[in-house]
Scaffold this motif. Structure first.
Motif, mmCIF file in Angstrom:
data_model
loop_
_atom_site.group_PDB
_atom_site.id
_atom_site.type_symbol
_atom_site.label_atom_id
_atom_site.label_comp_id
_atom_site.label_asym_id
_atom_site.label_seq_id
_atom_site.Cartn_x
_atom_site.Cartn_y
_atom_site.Cartn_z
ATOM 1 N N ALA A 1 0.829 -1.210 0.000
ATOM 2 C CA ALA A 1 0.000 0.000 0.000
ATOM 3 C C ALA A 1 0.859 1.254 0.000
ATOM 4 N N MET A 2 1.986 1.204 0.697
ATOM 5 C CA MET A 2 2.883 2.361 0.740
ATOM 6 C C MET A 2 3.498 2.620 -0.629
ATOM 7 N N THR A 3 3.795 1.550 -1.375
ATOM 8 C CA THR A 3 4.347 1.754 -2.716
ATOM 9 C C THR A 3 3.337 2.427 -3.644
ATOM 10 N N ARG A 4 2.034 2.267 -3.332
ATOM 11 C CA ARG A 4 0.995 2.931 -4.130
ATOM 12 C C ARG A 4 0.659 4.310 -3.582
ATOM 13 N N GLY A 5 1.347 4.728 -2.529
ATOM 14 C CA GLY A 5 1.115 6.060 -1.982
ATOM 15 C C GLY A 5 0.087 6.106 -0.873
ATOM 16 N N ASN A 6 -0.374 4.940 -0.391
ATOM 17 C CA ASN A 6 -1.366 4.901 0.686
ATOM 18 C C ASN A 6 -0.644 4.702 2.013
ATOM 19 N N PHE A 7 -0.610 5.769 2.823
ATOM 20 C CA PHE A 7 0.059 5.698 4.123
ATOM 21 C C PHE A 7 -0.941 5.697 5.280
ATOM 22 N N SER A 8 -2.232 5.581 4.974
ATOM 23 C CA SER A 8 -3.249 5.639 6.031
ATOM 24 C C SER A 8 -3.437 4.289 6.713
ATOM 25 N N ARG A 9 -3.054 3.208 6.060
ATOM 26 C CA ARG A 9 -3.246 1.873 6.611
ATOM 27 C C ARG A 9 -2.245 1.599 7.725
ATOM 28 N N LYS A 10 -2.699 0.892 8.769
ATOM 29 C CA LYS A 10 -1.841 0.543 9.896
ATOM 30 C C LYS A 10 -1.766 -0.970 10.055
ATOM 31 N N VAL A 11 -0.628 -1.426 10.567
ATOM 32 C CA VAL A 11 -0.433 -2.848 10.836
ATOM 33 C C VAL A 11 -1.017 -3.175 12.199
ATOM 34 N N LYS A 12 -1.832 -4.236 12.260
ATOM 35 C CA LYS A 12 -2.434 -4.634 13.536
ATOM 36 C C LYS A 12 -1.376 -5.275 14.433
ATOM 37 N N VAL A 13 -1.380 -4.853 15.702
ATOM 38 C CA VAL A 13 -0.419 -5.379 16.678
ATOM 39 C C VAL A 13 -1.104 -6.506 17.439
ATOM 40 N N TYR A 14 -0.599 -7.756 17.295
ATOM 41 C CA TYR A 14 -1.204 -8.922 17.938
ATOM 42 C C TYR A 14 -0.599 -9.210 19.308
ATOM 43 N N GLY A 15 0.495 -8.641 19.613
ATOM 44 C CA GLY A 15 1.153 -8.882 20.904
ATOM 45 C C GLY A 15 2.321 -7.937 21.058
ATOM 46 N N TYR A 16 3.025 -8.080 22.159
ATOM 47 C CA TYR A 16 4.141 -7.176 22.437
ATOM 48 C C TYR A 16 5.467 -7.937 22.509
ATOM 49 N N ASP A 17 5.515 -9.045 21.758
ATOM 50 C CA ASP A 17 6.786 -9.747 21.637
ATOM 51 C C ASP A 17 7.627 -9.058 20.563
ATOM 52 N N GLU A 18 8.667 -9.752 20.084
ATOM 53 C CA GLU A 18 9.548 -9.135 19.088
ATOM 54 C C GLU A 18 8.786 -8.755 17.816
ATOM 55 N N ILE A 19 7.863 -9.636 17.362
ATOM 56 C CA ILE A 19 7.090 -9.320 16.158
ATOM 57 C C ILE A 19 6.144 -8.158 16.417
ATOM 58 N N GLY A 20 5.550 -8.107 17.608
ATOM 59 C CA GLY A 20 4.695 -6.975 17.952
ATOM 60 C C GLY A 20 5.473 -5.671 17.975
ATOM 61 N N GLN A 21 6.677 -5.712 18.534
ATOM 62 C CA GLN A 21 7.524 -4.518 18.528
ATOM 63 C C GLN A 21 7.886 -4.111 17.101
ATOM 64 N N LEU A 22 8.104 -5.124 16.231
ATOM 65 C CA LEU A 22 8.387 -4.828 14.827
ATOM 66 C C LEU A 22 7.184 -4.155 14.163
ATOM 67 N N ALA A 23 5.966 -4.621 14.486
ATOM 68 C CA ALA A 23 4.761 -4.008 13.918
ATOM 69 C C ALA A 23 4.614 -2.563 14.378
ATOM 70 N N ILE A 24 4.880 -2.305 15.660
ATOM 71 C CA ILE A 24 4.795 -0.936 16.176
ATOM 72 C C ILE A 24 5.825 -0.045 15.477
ATOM 73 N N THR A 25 7.046 -0.558 15.335
ATOM 74 C CA THR A 25 8.087 0.207 14.641
ATOM 75 C C THR A 25 7.707 0.458 13.190
ATOM 76 N N PHE A 26 7.070 -0.540 12.548
ATOM 77 C CA PHE A 26 6.650 -0.382 11.161
ATOM 78 C C PHE A 26 5.592 0.712 11.038
ATOM 79 N N ASN A 27 4.659 0.767 11.993
ATOM 80 C CA ASN A 27 3.640 1.822 11.975
ATOM 81 C C ASN A 27 4.272 3.194 12.162
ATOM 82 N N ASN A 28 5.262 3.289 13.054
ATOM 83 C CA ASN A 28 5.965 4.565 13.229
ATOM 84 C C ASN A 28 6.707 4.957 11.951
#
Length: 609
Positions: A221-248
């Motif tokens: 979506a970002m490659t198409r210019g859509n920055f409004s979409r957010k990644v859902k955070v399923y937990g606060y483990d390493e993958i969850g932290q990666l999702a939060i960082t990706f949203n930032n």
């Protein structure tokens, strides 16, 4: 970006790896367990059989060394009796007793092989066990039943000497059947374990790949210019932290994209509305940007020049390389002029560099200096022509005045001629200056015409009549002028000057006995006035230049006739000021026709009538 196939997805890879790990572990455990179980079962079975064989060997050894009377049974009968007692075991197929000295078979427990008694045994293992006084065993297939059997040859010892051997054939195929059953049980257990492992692997893989899949969708979506979409955070483990960082990161990229787009729109707007041509290249000199003015100047389309070398597009590849342009500090003049049309560009180059000094590309700015060069050339020619035109009469006047000052004024014959020549040259300079002043007024911005409605045929005939009454040479006038009224709105004085200049030129260049033709044509939105002579004509190459200032086809003859070279230039400026057009047509040796147009409105003529 195309969708990732199921067989290429990390989900499947994760499940496969998980299942393969479990499968490898189960296989290692199964192989080790089966091998150890097989070894244990085989060892226990062989130990059990050997324990019985040891008892049999003891009994056979007693019978072989026993002292026999006449009433006692023979050794062979005694051995056969002993073998019959041991043949009751279901897992033993046959037992043979072999004499150690002759290698003859003394007895067998199998009734079907009783004919072998008394014959020498061909078996190598039996001979080896007797010779080496050690047990010899081997597992082989029974040629009759096709099942696996264990063949054991044990020496019979007496006084530390092998006096014979016991040959035993035991059925062990049941042990392998048991192992096959155990293998089937293990395979079934492994399959069940793998099914549950695969199910658990799918569930576990989803918990890992679902956030990754969401991040992939967000990246697309970002490659198409859509920055409004957010990644859902399923937990606060390493993958969850990666999702939060990706949203930032998405938020930061959105802000940076907005800033970049704003600057890009500003730059694009500036470049688009520039009248100058702009080209930009990458670090290898290939064009990556070109605006519309540059494409028009170079006569190319944007699609064809992109990714092409700049030096080739500008036509500099013979004299410059891209590295030369990077070092070029001065402007480069690009002359694309043809015989029929001048076209000159000036190119300035600016290097795009990072702070580290690394060259990213080059910007070329093109300026159309055709008119500037043309004006400069005309200015130089104008100054040279004016200087030349003034120098000739001034030189003549100085010579004559010097002669008069030296005493020629006393000569009654010479003095009047000198004074007349001086006066003529003075009038010529006055005409030249007046013509220059007239052109200067026409060139001024605030120049205004004093227009009024005039019946053009009447007006034209009146001017022709004036020339016809004052002509001194033998030239006839021919008129093709409509008799009806044609009203046009003109500045009468200026058009009179236009006609005077054209008719004067026609009379100057007409031969004795020639004819000058005057014609007026009435068109839809304009009238066309033409004056034709039968003079020497004008060469085709010079035809378009006769309206330039100070231009003369025959300069010597024009000066002799008193021309300044500005008459047709003044006529052109005046006709243009009226919204008309003037041009000439000529055939060498046959004459020249000068025509000009004036705006004409039929509705206005109806109002007058």
């Amino acid at each position: 970006m195309k969708k990732v196939g199921f067989f290429r997805s990390i989900h499947l890879k994760f499940v496969l790896i998980y299942v393969l790990l479990i499968l490898v572990a189960m296989q290692i455990i199964g192989v080790y367990f089966v091998r150890q179980l097989e070894t244990t079962l085989m060892t226990n079975y062989q130990d059990s059989v050997k324990s019985r064989v040891d008892l049999l060997v003891y009994d056979i050894q007693e019978e072989m060394v026993k002292e026999r009377g006449k009433e006692d049974p023979t050794k062979e009968e005694a051995i056969r009796q002993v073998l019959q007692d041991y043949n009751k075991a279901s897992d033993i197929s046959e037992i043979r007793v072999i004499d150690g000295s002759s290698f003859k078979i003394l007895g067998t427990s199998s009734s079907s092989n009783s004919g072998l008694v008394g014959q020498r045994t061909p078996d190598v293992n039996i001979k080896r066990s007797i010779i080496f006084e050690a047990d010899e065993d081997v597992i082989q297939l029974d040629p009759k039943t096709g099942k696996r059997v264990w063949v054991l040859s044990t020496p019979i010892m007496h006084n530390s000497e092998a006096i014979g051997a016991v040959y035993l054939v035991a059925r062990i195929d049941d042990i392998f059947n048991q192992m096959n059953d155990i293998n089937k049980i293990l395979a079934t257990g492994t399959a069940i374990a793998l099914i549950f492992t695969a199910i658990l692997g799918v569930l576990l893989a989803q918990t890992i790949t679902r956030p990754i899949s969401d991040m992939r969708k967000q990246a697309l979506a970002m490659t198409r210019g859509n920055f409004s979409r957010k990644v859902k955070v399923y937990g606060y483990d390493e993958i969850g932290q990666l999702a939060i960082t990706f949203n930032n990161l998405t938020k930061k990229l959105q802000e940076a994209q907005a800033t970049t787009e704003g600057e890009k729109r500003k730059l694009s707007s500036v470049i688009s509305y520039m009248t100058d041509g702009v080209l930009s290249t990458d670090r290898k000199g290939r064009i990556i940007l070109i605006n519309d003015p540059a494409a028009q100047m170079l006569g190319v389309s944007r699609e064809t020049v992109l990714s092409q070398p700049l030096v080739s597009i500008l036509g500099l590849d013979e004299n410059y390389s891209f590295e030369d342009l990077l070092q070029e500090k001065e402007s480069i003049i690009l002359d694309y002029s043809t015989k029929s049309k001048p076209f000159i560009l000036r190119a300035n180059f600016s290097v795009i560099q990072k702070e580290s000094g690394f060259v990213n590309g080059l910007i070329a700015v093109l300026y159309d200096i055709t008119e500037q060069e043309k004006i400069d050339m005309e200015r130089r020619e104008f100054v040279a022509n004016v200087s030349h035109e003034l120098r000739t009469p001034l030189t003549t006047m100085r010579s004559y005045l010097e002669a008069l000052a030296d005493g020629a004024w006393r000569d009654e014959e010479i003095a009047p001629n000198f004074l007349e020549t001086t006066r003529g040259e003075t009038e010529r300079m006055i005409r030249l200056v007046n013509d220059l002043l007239q052109l200067s007024k026409l060139d001024s911005v605030d120049y205004r015409l004093t227009k009024e409605w005039v019946d053009f045929p009447v007006f034209f005939n009146r001017i022709i009549d004036r020339f016809e009454m004052t002509k001194e040479q033998n030239v006839s006038f021919k008129r093709n002028i409509p008799s009806g009224a044609i009203f046009v709105e003109i500045d009468e004085d200026k058009i009179t000057q236009v006609l005077d200049n054209i008719i004067s030129n026609a009379m100057k260049y007409s031969p004795e006995g020639g004819t000058i033709t005057f014609e007026v044509k009435e068109l839809e939105e304009q009238i066309v006035a033409s004056i034709s002579d039968e003079g020497v004509g004008i060469p085709k190459d010079n035809l378009e230049k006769i309206f330039d200032r100070f231009y003369r086809v025959d300069k010597a003859r024009t000066r002799k006739l008193g021309g300044t070279g500005l008459g047709l230039a003044i006529a052109k400026e005046m006709v243009n000021a009226h919204g008309g057009r003037i041009w000439a047509e000529s055939v060498e040796g046959k004459g020249t026709t000068v025509q000009f147009t004036l705006p004409y409105d039929r509705n206005a003529e109806d109002d007058w009538s």
